[in-house]
Enzyme design. Structure first.
Site, short mmCIF file in Angstrom:
data_model
loop_
_atom_site.label_atom_id
_atom_site.label_comp_id
_atom_site.label_asym_id
_atom_site.label_seq_id
_atom_site.Cartn_x
_atom_site.Cartn_y
_atom_site.Cartn_z
N LYS A 53 0.84 -1.21 0.00
CA LYS A 53 0.00 0.00 0.00
C LYS A 53 0.87 1.25 0.00
CE LYS A 53 -3.81 -2.46 2.17
NZ LYS A 53 -4.49 -2.89 3.39
N GLN A 97 -4.41 -1.31 9.70
CA GLN A 97 -4.38 -2.65 9.12
C GLN A 97 -4.98 -3.68 10.08
OE1 GLN A 97 -3.29 -3.42 5.89
NE2 GLN A 97 -4.16 -5.42 6.33
N ASP A 120 -10.64 3.25 3.97
CA ASP A 120 -10.95 1.82 3.87
C ASP A 120 -12.46 1.60 3.76
OD1 ASP A 120 -9.06 -0.15 3.63
OD2 ASP A 120 -8.67 -0.36 5.78
#
Ligand code: NAP
Length: 283
Positions: A53, A97, A120
């Site tokens: 990412k 995460q 997200d």
């Protein structure tokens, strides 16, 4: 029939070129889109994901910060970091995460992220926005699937879409996105008694289960579009999806491979969401 393979790498490359151009335009106005990625602990897969990412951000000209913490970090310290990132004007997107260590309440941490920076799309405000058709951030994996359908010019209006899987990060948001584009949507899950009876009716099938060969050729209507979200390992240890690719490609009109399908699109949509967050903040 041999299905056309929807190439997630090629589509990602095209979309990332567009992201890079929009990023340059924003930079010219004095704003550099910034993503903060927070990793707690040393989960091996998570380490690979966050590296990918951060690298994707750098390749497209976005600013990115990787914050790594020991697995023993307390939940309150993590929440304090999230609050600080919420206030940081150089950061437009925050990604924590998952999974988090067992002593932390992941949903509580996600809810601490400002919805304006929830790239997200896991915050309850983002889920609510998707549900009600309001502006918000869409979870990256199903958003990527929608882009793949768009890339083949597929009109969902009046089509029957079957989503296999009902997780909060893939199956449910996927179903809502398909519904928003006027598909008739069926959601299947582990308690669906006859999966094949459902999938045989589908014009579009999205498999998001996490089990090999959940979808085989005999379960697919000729000409259907098949998107494979699953990430599994085959007997040789190679990455594979939920769909029996070789069999289903003889029946479907379009199919996504694993690897090289939905996976790269997920990271691309994270870049798109981060850029979008920066553009919104700039306006
Ligand atoms: P998840 O939370 O484990 O959800 C799996 C879903 O599949 C559940 O809703 C479950 O039903 C359903 N299911 C299980 N067995 C089934 C069966 N035999 N028939 C029908 N439905 C069944 O997984 P997830 O997070 O959604 O992820 C799904 C897969 O996508 C995983 O392989 C994951 O690694 C992959 N993934 C890939 C990406 C990417 O970027 N490519 C991103 C995210 C996830 P119940 O709800 O009844 O248990």
């Amino acid at each position: 029939m041999t299905a056309h393979t929807i190439d997630g790498n090629a589509l990602s490359k095209q979309l990332r070129t567009e992201v890079a151009a929009r990023t340059q335009a924003l930079k010219a106005k004095g704003v550099t889109p910034g993503l903060a990625v927070v990793l707690v602990g040393d989960n091996a897969a998570s380490q690979v994901y966050v590296r990918n990412k951060v690298k994707a951000c750098e390749d497209s000209g976005l600013h990115s910060v990787l914050e790594r913490y020991d697995a023993k970090l307390t939940e309150s310290d993590l929440l304090a970091r999230v609050h600080a990132l919420n206030q940081d004007p150089s950061i437009h997107g925050i990604l924590v995460q998952l999974p988090l260590p067992g002593h932390m309440d992941a949903q509580k941490v996600i809810e601490a992220i400002s919805p304006a920076k929830d790239v997200d799309g896991f915050h309850i405000a983002s889920a609510g926005a998707l549900m009600t058709g309001m502006p918000g951030f869409w979870p990256c994996t199903p958003f990527g699937c929608m882009k793949m359908l768009e890339s083949i010019g597929y009109d969902l209006k009046g089509k029957h879409a079957v989503v296999i899987g009902r997780s909060n990060i893939v199956g449910k948001p996927m179903a809502l996105m398909l519904l928003q584009k006027n598909a008739t949507v069926t959601i299947c899950h582990s308690a669906t008694p006859d999966l094949k009876a459902m999938t045989l009716q589908a014009d579009v099938i999205v498999a998001a289960v996490g089990k090999r060969n959940v979808l085989t050729a005999d379960m697919v209507k000729p000409g259907a579009v098949v998107l494979d979200v699953g990430m599994n390992r085959n007997d040789e240890g190679k990455l594979c999806g939920d769909v029996d690719f070789e069999g289903v490609k003889q029946v479907a009109s379009h199919i996504t491979p694993v690897p090289g399908g939905v996976g790269p699109m997920t990271i691309t949509m994270l870049l798109v969401n981060t850029l979008e967050a920066a553009e919104r903040a700039a306006n």
